[in-house]
Design a protein around this motif. Structure first.
Motif, PDB file in Angstrom:
ATOM      1  N   MET A 162      -2.015   1.789   8.790  1.00 54.22           N
ATOM      2  CA  MET A 162      -2.260   3.926   8.788  1.00 54.22           C
ATOM      3  C   MET A 162      -3.853   3.926   8.548  1.00 54.22           C
ATOM      4  N   ALA A 163      -4.603   4.516   8.871  1.00 54.14           N
ATOM      5  CA  ALA A 163      -6.325   5.039   8.850  1.00 54.14           C
ATOM      6  C   ALA A 163      -6.410   5.670   7.480  1.00 54.14           C
ATOM      7  N   HIS A 164      -7.026   6.114   6.914  1.00 55.74           N
ATOM      8  CA  HIS A 164      -7.529   7.120   5.332  1.00 55.74           C
ATOM      9  C   HIS A 164      -6.259   7.205   5.207  1.00 55.74           C
ATOM     10  N   ASP A 165      -5.320   6.314   4.288  1.00 55.71           N
ATOM     11  CA  ASP A 165      -4.310   6.961   3.738  1.00 55.71           C
ATOM     12  C   ASP A 165      -4.265   7.819   2.539  1.00 55.71           C
ATOM     13  N   ILE A 166      -4.773   8.369   1.902  1.00 60.50           N
ATOM     14  CA  ILE A 166      -5.240   9.262   1.053  1.00 60.50           C
ATOM     15  C   ILE A 166      -5.344  10.442   1.984  1.00 60.50           C
ATOM     16  N   LEU A 167      -5.791  10.820   2.956  1.00 59.63           N
ATOM     17  CA  LEU A 167      -5.555  11.923   3.435  1.00 59.63           C
ATOM     18  C   LEU A 167      -4.023  12.432   3.541  1.00 59.63           C
ATOM     19  N   PHE A 168      -3.264  11.062   3.700  1.00 59.86           N
ATOM     20  CA  PHE A 168      -1.710  11.366   4.187  1.00 59.86           C
ATOM     21  C   PHE A 168      -0.637  11.567   3.068  1.00 59.86           C
ATOM     22  N   GLN A 169      -1.554  11.344   2.120  1.00 57.79           N
ATOM     23  CA  GLN A 169      -0.727  11.711   0.725  1.00 57.79           C
ATOM     24  C   GLN A 169       0.162  13.328   0.594  1.00 57.79           C
ATOM     25  N   PRO A 170       1.197  13.356  -0.090  1.00 55.79           N
ATOM     26  CA  PRO A 170       2.064  14.764   0.334  1.00 55.79           C
ATOM     27  C   PRO A 170       0.970  15.221  -1.440  1.00 55.79           C
TER      28      PRO A 170
END
Length: 365
Positions: free
Chosen positions: A1-9
């Motif tokens: 998954m790209a850019h994990d930090i952008l998908f943190q709740p």
């Protein structure tokens, strides 16, 4: 998954957002006149983009006087509430969250869309060369010079504050997850704050405390109408928008953010000037904003996923709002997550019209 930090709740007040990729407010000018009713297509348009952690609607006038452009929607009547409820229900059915951005355009208006064809109000009767959008005899969007403004009376200022509070109550009834006050881009609240457009010698002009008074009184009225956990604000501390030039002053803008912070709002949404040709933010200025505001900080501007990730990792921002890329990519968050290519926006179809350039952009296969 790209850019994990952008998908943190992410927490927004007592609400939890599924990711940190937001849809920025985007004027589309498709409302039905003369009532300024949201187009039924808007339910599909916003629901298509419910993969965003938060949708911020297009700028929506909170009174008849607040109108600046033909085709912008409104939210201050029972009919408006009913129309917007269709939209919020559609977004919620897709698992999304949506807040409404409320604006008063001030001098960025034309007498033809004002009550009784009066000149629009501003902090002072200062003409800056602003332009706005109207419809011609063939119902096509055209750009025209704004009508020179007049200085708002104290009674009109008090009415603006009351109108904001009432529109917030309407937003709550319409099922929105919150409200964003538009304090940016040279519209009315910005016009009172910026020295260029505020030459008043009463309690609403002169010192920074006086120039901030209207914005802070609007915030307080909106909080009282709902609560602080459902009210956010958008600012554009640096740069020139709608010919209103805020310059690049640091101290006063950080002071203003500190005053807003005292109100405990759910978020601060910063529009950076680089997308409009302005000077980019320095890391020093970003850190000053971060130090001045305790809750959620959203930034928008000339962002891509890499820039967003960098600034989140540095702790400057908590979320990023994408504009034109969300016009062209209804599944933008999903595309970023899969590092998929993006559709190109068709700028000639941004304003006015129907399905084309609005709900017809393709999703990923």
């Amino acid at each position: 998954m790209a850019h994990d930090i952008l998908f943190q709740p992410l927490k927004m007040g007592k609400q939890t957002l599924k990711n940190r990729i937001f849809m920025a407010p985007l004027t589309r000018l498709r409302a039905i006149e003369p009532q300024d009713m949201p187009n039924i297509l808007s339910a599909e348009y916003y629901a298509q983009r419910a993969g965003a952690g938060l949708i911020i609607t297009e700028a929506t006038q909170m009174s008849e006087q607040a109108k600046g452009s033909a085709g912008a929607p409104a939210l201050y009547t029972d009919e408006h509430i009913t129309a917007w409820k269709v939209i919020t229900d559609a977004v919620h059915a897709k698992g999304g969250k949506i807040v409404v951005q409320l604006w008063h355009t001030g001098l960025v208006s034309h007498k033809s869309v004002q009550p009784n064809r009066q000149a629009p109000i501003s902090a002072s009767a200062i003409e800056v060369g602003a332009r706005t959008s109207l419809r011609d005899s063939d119902n096509q969007m055209i750009r025209v010079d704004a009508t020179p403004p007049r200085s708002a009376s104290i009674d009109e200022i008090k009415q603006v504050i009351s109108d904001y509070a009432y529109a917030v109550k309407c937003a709550k009834k319409a099922g929105f997850d919150g409200v964003e006050i538009h304090g940016a881009h040279g519209y009315l609240l910005s016009q009172f704050w910026v020295k260029q457009t505020n030459k008043r010698d009463d309690d609403y002009g002169g010192s920074r405390e006086n120039r901030a008074r209207l914005m802070l009184e609007v915030i307080d009225a909106c909080v009282q109408a709902w609560d602080a956990e459902h009210i956010g604000i958008r600012l554009s501390p640096w740069g020139k928008f709608n010919e209103v030039d805020a310059g690049y002053e640091v101290e006063d803008n950080i002071w203003l953010i500190e005053q807003i912070n005292k109100r405990g709002l759910m978020y601060l949404h910063i529009s950076e000037p680089d997308w409009a040709g302005g000077k980019p933010y320095t890391d020093e200025f970003r850190q000053k904003i971060r130090d001045a505001f305790d809750n959620l900080i959203i930034c928008a501007g000339d962002y891509d996923a890499n820039k967003a990730e960098k600034n989140m990792q540095a702790g400057y921002i908590d979320a990023v709002a994408f504009g034109r890329n969300y016009i062209a990519n209804p599944d933008l968050a999903e595309r970023i997550q899969q590092d998929a290519p993006l559709n190109e926006p068709r700028a000639e179809l941004f304003y006015g019209g129907g399905v084309e350039g609005y709900t017809d952009y393709p999703f990923m296969d």
